[in-house]
Scaffold this motif. Structure first.
Motif, short mmCIF file in Angstrom:
data_model
loop_
_atom_site.label_atom_id
_atom_site.label_comp_id
_atom_site.label_asym_id
_atom_site.label_seq_id
_atom_site.Cartn_x
_atom_site.Cartn_y
_atom_site.Cartn_z
N SER A 281 0.84 -1.17 -0.04
CA SER A 281 0.12 0.00 0.03
C SER A 281 0.77 1.12 -0.23
N LYS A 282 2.16 1.17 0.22
CA LYS A 282 3.10 2.30 0.27
C LYS A 282 3.75 2.49 -0.97
N THR A 285 -1.03 1.88 -3.11
CA THR A 285 -2.21 2.56 -2.25
C THR A 285 -3.24 1.65 -2.45
N ASP A 287 -6.23 2.59 -3.18
CA ASP A 287 -7.33 2.89 -3.84
C ASP A 287 -8.01 1.71 -4.82
N VAL A 339 -2.65 8.90 -7.29
CA VAL A 339 -1.90 8.68 -5.96
C VAL A 339 -0.63 7.69 -5.85
N LEU A 343 3.37 9.11 -4.31
CA LEU A 343 4.27 8.35 -3.15
C LEU A 343 5.51 8.25 -3.20
N SER B 281 -7.30 11.72 -0.20
CA SER B 281 -6.84 10.54 -0.20
C SER B 281 -5.24 10.67 -0.15
N LYS B 282 -4.76 11.95 -0.52
CA LYS B 282 -3.47 12.20 -0.51
C LYS B 282 -2.94 12.62 1.06
N THR B 285 -5.35 8.78 3.04
CA THR B 285 -5.26 7.32 2.28
C THR B 285 -6.51 6.72 2.21
#
Lengths: 368, 368
Positions: A281-282, A285, A287, A339, A343, B281-282, B285
């Motif tokens: 998820s890092k 994400t 989403d 998104v 990151l 979400s930024k 999350t």
């Protein structure tokens, strides 16, 4: 793509790695695919007589914004003051900030921006109009204000034509700001509804003697649809530069038009049916955007990324004919490109299968 | 908290803002709450005779890792080579990297780390054991390898005691690596199952003449449970420093023990029942972790954050007695603290209601 090559030459950081030795997880961008996406959309806007004002939230990189302008964009769209500052620092001087700006410190930053760039913002309340006007006067600048209209999306925005006309009058009568027109983000698949609301708002403004210079609409999912475009003079699309699994699923883009993949390594094969990659998820994400699973594995389209831990993706490979092995490197098409970009400090630019260098995500993390 | 004050004094960046003028969205950390969380857990580990090896993935800040060591932690846990490098650069010299490391470039970085710190990693396949051993020999160092065991969590790891014992023998017989013991991340609420698997694995290792020096378990949700701890000698917990809505909901932490909130501004009130904040979400999350909604608004607990766009949170305020107005600043308890930290370059540290300064998230984005 001479222009792109020149821009990338200036912006790309050199690397000591090749594509084969790049550490994972890494975000890869196919420069040729991305650039073709930009060219194709600019051509469509030109054909329709629409101003193209791309949203840079997807790439957050000055180099791509410059390329979009070079191809014919009328300016860019940003979503935060931080993004606006980064783009202004990069030399871009026509910004549309599609958010309500509030708070003394952030408004002071907005005023400072207005002194050095052409700047438009949105408002959907008197409180925001007044705050922006104060900031503009304080800075000795003028800020253009468009009224955000809720045309069915259910986000920010006014929906009542009379209220929109009243706010247009208020903006026109307030020093420091000038009325720029109407802005909306239509609900997906409801552009006809959006058209009706916008036309009623335009009529209401005209009825009180206010012209509507710009009608700005947006959204990547429906960007290729001709439906309900009539009153729109400007289009804001963002995701189309890279595209993603959500737009593929929506039919907006083909797989060949998806420029971003996340390169990952299979680090564990604990069972016959489970593979684990070093992208969680890092990197991808959480989403989902209505999709099943957290991305598509290009080498194994039958695989399903059913769970993400922070640094691991868990994949059901029971349906795969050829199963990925420990050490394999795979490419994941992410559900939502915007998104993912945010990151990473840098994305890795590929052309013709070769790694050209690292592109800085200049506005990464600039949500404030 | 003299030790903490000294650490923060060295690490915090001074600010030109007060808490009232800080731009939103901003992540606030109550230093007193966080520190009390660290002290309480260290005390419990001391009481149980457990080595405390906190996972720094939650805070990704050298200052907090130093504080954890100062309070009595035996070393730290990291999840990526990048996190390990940042912590080693910060002066921390006892690292447990709980991931399978693969790929020539990343293995070379692992070897370089092993030359300057005490370093343990995990493996669950011969391919990983051999790769790590090669990297260690190449660097002229020794790396400790623990075997990751799947004790019901369904992530990485071996589950069969005979396979675990065989791998322990292989590690013991390979130059460059030494066998460090067993590692697991149990499924939530299934520590008795984990205990059985670990005990069977320990017995299998003993049966082939291999001692198991360390049995490392982890996880914040069940950290306060006494169940099934018996064979465990070391505990890896991460989230407990800040806690979050998921741990609150699980009963692991109280609201008073939650140290992180996301400060946001209400930027729109388009209808009587909808409020929109500038955290999307930024900032928060899309992690749900089984919860309803994307966070809890502390000032309006009846509110429901039902949708996130990238920079906006959409809140249903129909159930709220007092409704938030445009310009109000609110505090959101995030669902999952670890992924929020990773979106920000700095967190804002508060003590006694005053803003002390900004704490750098040193390993933000270091997933590679």
């Amino acid at each position: 793509m001479t222009g792109l090559s020149e821009l990338l030459h200036d912006e790309l950081q050199p690397l000591q790695r090749t594509l084969d030795t790049l550490e994972t997880p890494a975000v890869l961008i196919d420069a040729d695919v991305a650039d073709a996406n930009l060219v194709r959309w600019q051509q469509r806007c030109d054909d329709l007589g629409l101003a193209n004002r791309p949203h840079i939230k997807t790439h957050r990189s000055v180099a791509w914004a410059m390329r979009q302008l070079q191809l014919g964009a009328s300016g860019i769209t940003v979503q935060t003051v931080g993004e606006a500052e980064v783009m202004a620092d990069g030399g871009i001087d026509d910004l549309f900030l599609t958010t309500n700006v509030l708070g003394a410190a952030k408004l002071a930053r907005l005023g400072a921006l207005a002194r050095r760039t052409k700047l438009a913002v949105v408002a959907d309340s008197d409180a925001v109009v007044d705050a922006v006007a104060d900031a503009a006067r304080e800075a000795g600048a003028t800020i253009t204000v468009l009224i955000e209209c809720d045309t069915g999306g259910g986000r920010c925005g006014l929906a009542d034509p009379a209220a929109i006309a009243a706010m247009a009058k208020r903006i026109s009568a307030t020093s420091g700001v000038q009325f720029g027109g109407l802005m909306t983000y239509p609900a997906a698949g409801k552009r006809q509804q959006s058209q009706k609301v916008l036309e009623a708002a335009i009529d209401a403004c005209k009825a009180v003697g206010i012209a509507v210079p710009v009608v700005s609409s947006g959204g990547s999912p429906d960007m290729w649809s001709d439906e309900g475009l009539a009153p729109v003079t400007e289009y804001r699309a963002g995701t189309y530069i890279y595209n993603d699994r959500a737009l593929l699923n929506h039919g907006t883009a083909t797989l060949d038009q998806c420029a971003m993949t996340v390169l990952a390594t299979v680090v564990s094969r604990p069972t016959a049916d489970r593979a684990i990659i070093d992208a969680g998820s890092k990197a991808l994400t959480s989403d989902l955007l209505g999709l099943d699973g957290y991305g598509m594995v290009l080498e194994h389209p039958e695989a399903r990324i059913y769970q993400l831990n922070e640094e691991h993706g868990l994949i059901d490979i029971s349906a795969c004919s050829a199963k990925p092995e420990v050490g394999d490197r795979i490419h994941v098409l992410p559900n939502h490109t915007c998104v993912v970009t945010n990151l990473f400090d840098r994305l890795y630019v590929v052309s013709g299968g070769a790694l050209l260098g690292a592109l800085p995500v200049d506005a990464r993390g600039r949500s404030g």
